[in-house]
Scaffold this active site. Structure first.
Site, short mmCIF file in Angstrom:
data_model
loop_
_atom_site.label_atom_id
_atom_site.label_comp_id
_atom_site.label_asym_id
_atom_site.label_seq_id
_atom_site.Cartn_x
_atom_site.Cartn_y
_atom_site.Cartn_z
N HIS A 186 3.93 0.68 6.46
CA HIS A 186 5.04 1.46 5.92
C HIS A 186 4.90 2.91 6.38
O HIS A 186 3.86 3.30 6.92
CB HIS A 186 5.06 1.39 4.38
C1 T46 Z 1 -0.43 4.54 1.83
C2 T46 Z 1 -1.66 3.76 2.15
C3 T46 Z 1 -2.69 4.58 2.88
C4 T46 Z 1 0.83 2.30 -7.55
O1 T46 Z 1 1.30 1.80 -8.59
N1 T46 Z 1 0.48 3.62 -7.54
C5 T46 Z 1 -0.04 4.22 -6.44
O2 T46 Z 1 -0.33 5.42 -6.47
C6 T46 Z 1 -0.20 3.44 -5.24
C7 T46 Z 1 -0.75 4.06 -3.97
C8 T46 Z 1 0.17 2.13 -5.26
N2 T46 Z 1 0.68 1.57 -6.39
C9 T46 Z 1 1.02 0.14 -6.39
C10 T46 Z 1 2.15 -0.26 -5.48
C11 T46 Z 1 1.82 -1.69 -5.12
O3 T46 Z 1 2.31 -2.55 -6.11
O4 T46 Z 1 -0.11 -0.59 -5.94
C12 T46 Z 1 0.30 -1.72 -5.18
C13 T46 Z 1 -0.36 -1.71 -3.81
O5 T46 Z 1 0.23 -0.67 -3.02
P1 T46 Z 1 0.52 -0.85 -1.47
O6 T46 Z 1 0.83 -2.25 -1.16
O7 T46 Z 1 1.54 0.18 -1.08
O8 T46 Z 1 -0.91 -0.47 -0.86
P2 T46 Z 1 -1.28 -0.15 0.65
O9 T46 Z 1 -2.76 -0.17 0.72
O10 T46 Z 1 -0.52 -0.99 1.60
O11 T46 Z 1 -0.77 1.37 0.86
C14 T46 Z 1 -1.39 2.43 0.14
C15 T46 Z 1 -0.34 3.40 -0.40
O12 T46 Z 1 0.60 2.68 -1.20
C16 T46 Z 1 0.41 4.11 0.68
O13 T46 Z 1 1.11 5.21 0.14
O14 T46 Z 1 -0.04 5.40 2.59
O15 T46 Z 1 -2.27 3.14 1.01
#
Ligand code: T46
Length: 134
Positions: free
Chosen positions: A49
């Site tokens: 993303h």
């Molecule tokens: C990024 C990379 C480096 C929350 O509720 N609060 C938060 O602050 C974050 C970061 C995530 N979430 C929830 C959203 C999703 O349901 O946690 C779940 C996993 O998030 P995501 O699939 O977006 O995780 P990554 O590792 O793909 O991405 C994360 C960050 O979301 C993103 O901003 O830049 O790490």
């Protein structure tokens, strides 16, 4: 993306090492949120993303991982394996994290609170937004 890698000062003595990260000093934005990724399963890739406005600094405080940054014109891969090294990710940069070591702890400093509306999770939409969709 040339200025993506940051090297932080380490304060080291006979007890060990300490790294201090400060808003608008060692970190080029005001830190509003901190989160960390650990206990990674089978090194499954994450990310895929971009953010419309969010700026972030990724610090691999234990273990290692690789991060691909893509600005729509060029892609660059970075290896994060030192706790005094940070990877700055500006807004509108597509990111993919992969090859996590089992002991990886990826600390992330973010310029804003969590907001799902700030995410662009579709690559075509990202290319359209950065104006490079041929
Ligand atoms: C990024 C990379 C480096 C929350 O509720 N609060 C938060 O602050 C974050 C970061 C995530 N979430 C929830 C959203 C999703 O349901 O946690 C779940 C996993 O998030 P995501 O699939 O977006 O995780 P990554 O590792 O793909 O991405 C994360 C960050 O979301 C993103 O901003 O830049 O790490």
């Amino acid at each position: 993306m040339e200025k993506s890698l940051f090297k932080f000062s380490v304060i080291e003595d006979e007890r060990g090492a300490l790294v201090a990260l400060e808003s608008l000093k060692s970190i080029p934005f005001e830190i509003k949120r901190v989160y960390y990724i650990y206990n990674v399963k089978n090194s499954i890739p994450r990310g895929f993303h971009a953010h419309k406005n969010l700026q972030q600094m990724l610090v691999c405080v234990a273990g290692s991982c690789k991060v691909i940054l893509d600005n729509g014109k060029e892609k660059k891969e970075f290896i994060l394996n030192q706790p005094n090294q940070g990877l700055f990710i500006d807004k509108m940069i597509w990111r993919e994290m992969h090859d996590f070591s089992e002991d990886c702890i990826l600390l992330v400093l973010a310029s804003d609170y969590y907001d799902e509306d700030d995410y662009i999770r579709n690559y075509e939409e990202f290319l359209n937004e950065v104006g490079n969709n041929a």
